[in-house]
Each structure stands twice: as C-alpha cells, then as structure tokens.
Design a protein around this motif. Structure first.
Motif, PDB file in Angstrom:
ATOM      1  N   GLY A  46      48.007 -50.081   9.288  1.00  0.00           N
ATOM      2  CA  GLY A  46      48.858 -50.469   8.158  1.00  0.00           C
ATOM      3  C   GLY A  46      48.387 -51.764   7.513  1.00  0.00           C
ATOM      4  O   GLY A  46      48.378 -51.891   6.282  1.00  0.00           O
ATOM      5  N   TYR A  47      47.981 -52.723   8.335  1.00  0.00           N
ATOM      6  CA  TYR A  47      47.484 -53.998   7.806  1.00  0.00           C
ATOM      7  C   TYR A  47      46.194 -53.795   7.016  1.00  0.00           C
ATOM      8  O   TYR A  47      46.002 -54.392   5.959  1.00  0.00           O
ATOM      9  N   LYS A  48      45.324 -52.940   7.530  1.00  0.00           N
ATOM     10  CA  LYS A  48      44.082 -52.645   6.796  1.00  0.00           C
ATOM     11  C   LYS A  48      44.381 -51.992   5.459  1.00  0.00           C
ATOM     12  O   LYS A  48      43.721 -52.270   4.458  1.00  0.00           O
ATOM     13  N   GLU A  49      45.384 -51.130   5.441  1.00  0.00           N
ATOM     14  CA  GLU A  49      45.793 -50.466   4.202  1.00  0.00           C
ATOM     15  C   GLU A  49      46.311 -51.489   3.194  1.00  0.00           C
ATOM     16  O   GLU A  49      45.990 -51.421   2.007  1.00  0.00           O
ATOM     17  N   SER A 119      50.268 -62.187  10.150  1.00  0.00           N
ATOM     18  CA  SER A 119      49.574 -63.478  10.163  1.00  0.00           C
ATOM     19  C   SER A 119      48.659 -63.591  11.380  1.00  0.00           C
ATOM     20  O   SER A 119      47.501 -64.011  11.265  1.00  0.00           O
ATOM     21  N   MET A 120      49.167 -63.213  12.534  1.00  0.00           N
ATOM     22  CA  MET A 120      48.347 -63.254  13.770  1.00  0.00           C
ATOM     23  C   MET A 120      47.158 -62.321  13.647  1.00  0.00           C
ATOM     24  O   MET A 120      46.049 -62.655  14.065  1.00  0.00           O
ATOM     25  N   TRP A 121      47.400 -61.147  13.105  1.00  0.00           N
ATOM     26  CA  TRP A 121      46.320 -60.164  12.945  1.00  0.00           C
ATOM     27  C   TRP A 121      45.253 -60.708  11.994  1.00  0.00           C
ATOM     28  O   TRP A 121      44.066 -60.578  12.260  1.00  0.00           O
ATOM     29  N   LEU A 122      45.687 -61.329  10.904  1.00  0.00           N
ATOM     30  CA  LEU A 122      44.736 -61.895   9.932  1.00  0.00           C
ATOM     31  C   LEU A 122      43.885 -62.993  10.555  1.00  0.00           C
ATOM     32  O   LEU A 122      42.702 -63.125  10.246  1.00  0.00           O
TER      33      LEU A 122
END
Length: 125
Positions: A46-49, A119-122
């Motif tokens: 989802g974050y990549k999307e 934010s953590m994922w980024l």
C-alpha cells in the motif's frame, strides 16, 4: 518513543504481540520489534502504491520529513542542503499537495508524516 504518543500504533503492536506470544511467555523488545517489522511489511504494498502516485519531488519532501521525524523550517537552506532538495519553492509546492492529501500534518510550524507506520517505513528507504 517510536510512536511519539500515537496510541493507535502502540495498541496495534501490543495487540499483535499478545497474539504472538504464549500465555506463559513475556513480551520482550525483540517480540515488539518483530511485530513492528510485520506491520511495516503488511503495509508495504500500500505504501509503494501511495508513492507511485506522487511526483519525485513530492516523494523527496515526504521522505525528508519522515527522516527528520518532526521537521521545522522546511524551506530553510539547512533543510534543503541536509536532504538534497532543489529549492524552497519546490518544497512549498510539494508540501501543498502532501498537506491537501493529508500525508503530512503541520502543527505549530512543525511538519510530520501523518501515519506513524508510513513514516517508519519511509525512513527505511
């Protein structure tokens, strides 16, 4: 202090940890880290999307804010140099979109990524 007072994120990790461990086990730091890793992995697609729908400049500003955690003076020369951003006007344009889309929140001239897990994922990019 990873969640900076975000009770939703904390509760999600603790709930996942309680489902992971046996009743007679103790929840330790490695269990919580594993649960956090799993949440970020689950949301990764989802974050990549989300990122795929942004311009490179919007992504750059979003990542810069995530790296700082709580970003201040985002159009200053110091912020631009630190994050290798093009110009103050580029940051302002990108911020306009990020704020309207609610990916970034501003409180008292401090910017942060609205979703703590995002934010953590980024920061891992």
């Amino acid at each position: 202090n990873a969640f900076d007072g975000n009770t939703f994120c904390l509760q999600k990790i603790l709930h996942m940890a309680s489902d992971t461990i046996n009743p007679n086990e103790t929840c330790d730091k490695s269990t919580l880290q594993s649960c956090l890793h799993n949440v970020l992995e689950e949301n990764s697609h989802g974050y990549k999307e989300i990122l795929s729908r942004m311009t490179n400049k919007q992504k750059s500003v979003l990542v810069a804010i995530a790296i700082d955690g709580k970003a201040i003076k985002v159009t200053s020369g110091a912020f631009l140099r630190k994050h290798n951003l093009e110009s103050a006007s580029m940051v302002q344009t990108a911020l306009r979109y990020l704020l309207e889309a609610e990916w970034v929140t501003v409180r008292e001239q401090t910017y942060f990524v609205s979703d703590a897990f995002f934010s953590m994922w980024l920061r891992q990019l």
